[in-house]
Design an enzyme around this catalytic site. Structure first.
Site, PDB file in Angstrom:
ATOM      1  N   PHE A 151       0.856  -1.186   0.000  1.00  0.00           N
ATOM      2  CA  PHE A 151       0.000   0.000   0.000  1.00  0.00           C
ATOM      3  C   PHE A 151       0.895   1.239   0.000  1.00  0.00           C
ATOM      4  CE2 PHE A 151      -2.947   3.055   2.074  1.00  0.00           C
ATOM      5  CZ  PHE A 151      -4.001   2.936   1.199  1.00  0.00           C
ATOM      6  N   GLY A 152       1.317   1.646  -1.194  1.00  0.00           N
ATOM      7  CA  GLY A 152       2.221   2.778  -1.313  1.00  0.00           C
ATOM      8  C   GLY A 152       1.710   3.790  -2.314  1.00  0.00           C
ATOM      9  N   HIS A 208       4.862  -3.754   2.906  1.00  0.00           N
ATOM     10  CA  HIS A 208       6.040  -3.878   2.047  1.00  0.00           C
ATOM     11  C   HIS A 208       7.313  -3.452   2.770  1.00  0.00           C
ATOM     12  CE1 HIS A 208       4.555   0.306   0.545  1.00  0.00           C
ATOM     13  NE2 HIS A 208       5.183   0.421   1.678  1.00  0.00           N
TER      14      HIS A 208
END
Length: 308
Positions: A151-152, A208
């Site tokens: 989730f970036g 991540h």
């Protein structure tokens, strides 16, 4: 004039897939829209529904997929699979995947392209793995997802939401157990890594770039945000850590404990439930509270509040 209908095989049980229904009334009576269709139109031509829709689907989309001899699952002919592996029916092995000896792949599981699965690893039902390597003697329980994008996102100068590239892998060590419906994201600037002998409970989120050391325990509903580093940490339910915190060996997080970004916690620190680390902890020991302080100090704070 009778209209011919058939039910789609994907919505039926196996005992009803080949039935064809004859309807003697106009279709407008079924839809409650008079005059919408002519009774002379045949909406579907009666055909025999396949008894193996998954296999037919794969054959239509890629003739390179074949049926595995041990379990009935499907695999791409470029995949490297040991003959002792079991691939259950409706499981799918993508191109260039490597599946080691005595691996068990449950029904509905998907092994993505270029995934490596070590020997004697058990992969449960409906597991999805991609962009990852999995070591030997691991257990991946039902519904887990490994190697998907993290989730970036960031907002650019034009005010638009832009996705950060997520191009690296997730690496799972040996003798690791991952609970049902746990998600482990792939890396963006370094690989997400789970050390040997680490045990992860159900419903855990690992973001991540996270690095988790050996012999760690992450209990149910732990949430670890991207880019956190761990080594031999013991977590309890709903521990949450953020960004670039550095957690050394043998650190214990109680339920709902948290650490903000850019903090460092030395080895042999234990955090009580609902604690929040807001600055570096440089001495081993027990801590509690928000912000987290040595536990004896926190107990004095609690007593003082009650007296007031």
């Amino acid at each position: 004039m009778a209209l011919h209908f058939r039910k789609l095989g994907s919505f039926l049980s196996s005992t009803h897939k080949s039935r064809v229904f004859l309807v003697s009334r106009p279709v407008s009576k079924f839809l409650d829209i008079p005059g919408q269709f002519s009774t002379s139109q045949a909406l579907f031509h009666p055909t025999t529904v396949s008894q193996n829709p998954e296999e037919d689907f794969v054959k239509k989309n890629d003739v390179e997929f074949l049926k595995w001899h041990n379990g009935g699952g499907m695999f791409h002919k470029s995949a490297l699979i040991d003959p002792t592996a079991v691939i259950e029916i409706s499981a799918l092995i993508h191109p260039e995947a490597v599946v080691g000896p005595n691996v068990q792949v449950g029904a509905g599981a998907v092994i993505g392209p270029a995934v490596t699965v070590g020997q004697s690893t058990k992969i449960g039902y409906n597991v999805a793995v991609t962009n990852c390597t999995i070591g030997d003697y691991c257990i991946i329980n039902n519904g887990a997802c490994i190697g998907q994008d993290g989730f970036g996102f960031f907002v650019n100068e034009q005010g638009q939401m832009v996705k950060k590239p997520q191009n690296l892998k997730a690496r799972i060590g040996n003798h690791v157990e991952i609970g049902a419906h746990t998600c482990i994201d792939r890396g963006s600037w370094r690989d997400t890594t789970i050390g040997d002998n680490t045990k992860i409970d159900n419903l855990v989120q690992i973001g991540h770039n996270v690095v988790i050391g050996q012999y760690c325990i992450l209990c149910g509903q732990v949430g670890i945000a991207g880019s956190v580093t761990y080594a031999a940490i013991l977590f309890f339910s709903v521990a949450s850590l953020r960004l670039t915190a550095e957690i050394e060996d043998y650190v214990t997080f109680g339920g709902k404990a948290a650490a903000i970004d850019h903090v460092r916690i030395v080895s042999q620190v234990r955090l009580a439930a609902n604690s929040c680390v807001t600055k570096d902890i440089t001495e081993p020991g027990d801590y509690a509270g928000f912000p987290a302080v040595p536990i004896h100090e926190w107990r004095r704070q609690v007593v003082a509040l009650r007296q007031k």
